[in-house]
Design a protein around this motif. Structure first.
Motif, PDB file in Angstrom:
ATOM      1  N   LEU A  62     -51.497   5.020  82.435  1.00  0.00           N
ATOM      2  CA  LEU A  62     -51.766   6.051  82.775  1.00  0.00           C
ATOM      3  C   LEU A  62     -52.926   6.031  84.226  1.00  0.00           C
ATOM      4  CD1 LEU A  62     -51.357   9.567  82.183  1.00  0.00           C
ATOM      5  CD2 LEU A  62     -49.699   8.909  83.333  1.00  0.00           C
ATOM      6  N   GLU A 108     -47.071  11.377  79.202  1.00  0.00           N
ATOM      7  CA  GLU A 108     -46.777  10.278  78.996  1.00  0.00           C
ATOM      8  C   GLU A 108     -46.862   8.807  77.082  1.00  0.00           C
ATOM      9  OE1 GLU A 108     -46.777   5.959  80.263  1.00  0.00           O
ATOM     10  OE2 GLU A 108     -46.841   7.320  81.293  1.00  0.00           O
ATOM     11  N   ALA A 159     -55.378  11.213  87.708  1.00  0.00           N
ATOM     12  CA  ALA A 159     -53.322  11.722  86.776  1.00  0.00           C
ATOM     13  C   ALA A 159     -53.866  11.590  85.521  1.00  0.00           C
ATOM     14  CB  ALA A 159     -53.035  10.125  86.767  1.00  0.00           C
ATOM     15  N   HIS A 180     -50.424  15.383  81.690  1.00  0.00           N
ATOM     16  CA  HIS A 180     -49.663  13.997  82.163  1.00  0.00           C
ATOM     17  C   HIS A 180     -49.726  13.250  81.086  1.00  0.00           C
ATOM     18  CE1 HIS A 180     -50.801  14.558  86.446  1.00  0.00           C
ATOM     19  NE2 HIS A 180     -49.398  15.478  85.899  1.00  0.00           N
TER      20      HIS A 180
END
Length: 200
Positions: free
Chosen positions: A21, A38, A29, A34
């Motif tokens: 990321l 991911e 991010a 997130h």
């Protein structure tokens, strides 16, 4: 039969997701949501291991620091001390894709850690260990008679850390001006002044 979870492996997988990321979208991010997306883990599971963004960034930073140490240890580098020093320092520079990714995470973490004491403490610990390791190699060089007289190993170790950090920043932001060959050339020029004339 319940699934056996290897918690250490899960933490490494998450740290790798954080690294991806940061490389792709920047440190901003990195959020639980997130990173969960991911890594493929649910936010609830992720929250069991990492309390917040700082914990995620710390895991990624430690992953990068450990990767550098492991790479050096895996090679069991032996030989003339200044040659060993050169090899170690080259492994700190973004001279290939793997090391470039590590440097990106390294500096992203440092910027975030400035105002966060627990993260800053982790950063200081890594730098302290780095200086000690380089200082030990320089001490070996002095004892072997290949280091310029008058060079103080601990002080020179700190100077070399500063040099490599600065070169890494330039190579990260201006890769065309500082390709791997140029980084190697500048490092060799910096190390050349440390070699005693009798050992040249």
């Amino acid at each position: 039969m319940p699934k056996i979870v290897d918690h250490a492996v899960r933490r490494l997988e998450v740290a790798d997701a954080v690294i991806r990321l940061i490389r792709r979208d920047g440190v901003e991010a990195v959020t639980i949501r997130h990173v969960a997306a991911e890594s493929g883990w649910s936010p609830g599971v992720l929250g069991h291991y990492f309390a917040d963004k700082d914990a995620l960034l710390l895991a990624a930073f430690q992953r990068v620091a450990d990767a550098v140490v492991e790479r050096v240890a895996r090679r069991h580098v032996v030989g003339e001390p200044l040659s060993v020093l050169r090899w170690i320092l080259r492994n700190m520079l973004p001279m290939d894709a793997e090391r470039r990714a590590e440097v990106q995470v390294w500096f992203a973490f440092l910027g975030h850690a400035l105002a966060r004491p627990p993260l800053a403490a982790a950063q200081r610990a890594v730098y302290d260990e780095w200086r000690r390791a380089l200082g030990a190699v320089l001490q070996q060089a002095a004892e072997a008679g290949v280091l310029v007289p008058g060079v103080e190993p601990a002080g020179e170790a700190a100077a070399l850390v500063s040099f490599v950090d600065g070169l890494a920043v330039q190579a990260l932001f201006d890769p065309e001006a500082f390709p791997a060959s140029r980084q190697a050339e500048l490092l060799d020029e910096r190390l050349r002044v440390l070699r005693a004339a009798c050992a040249a």
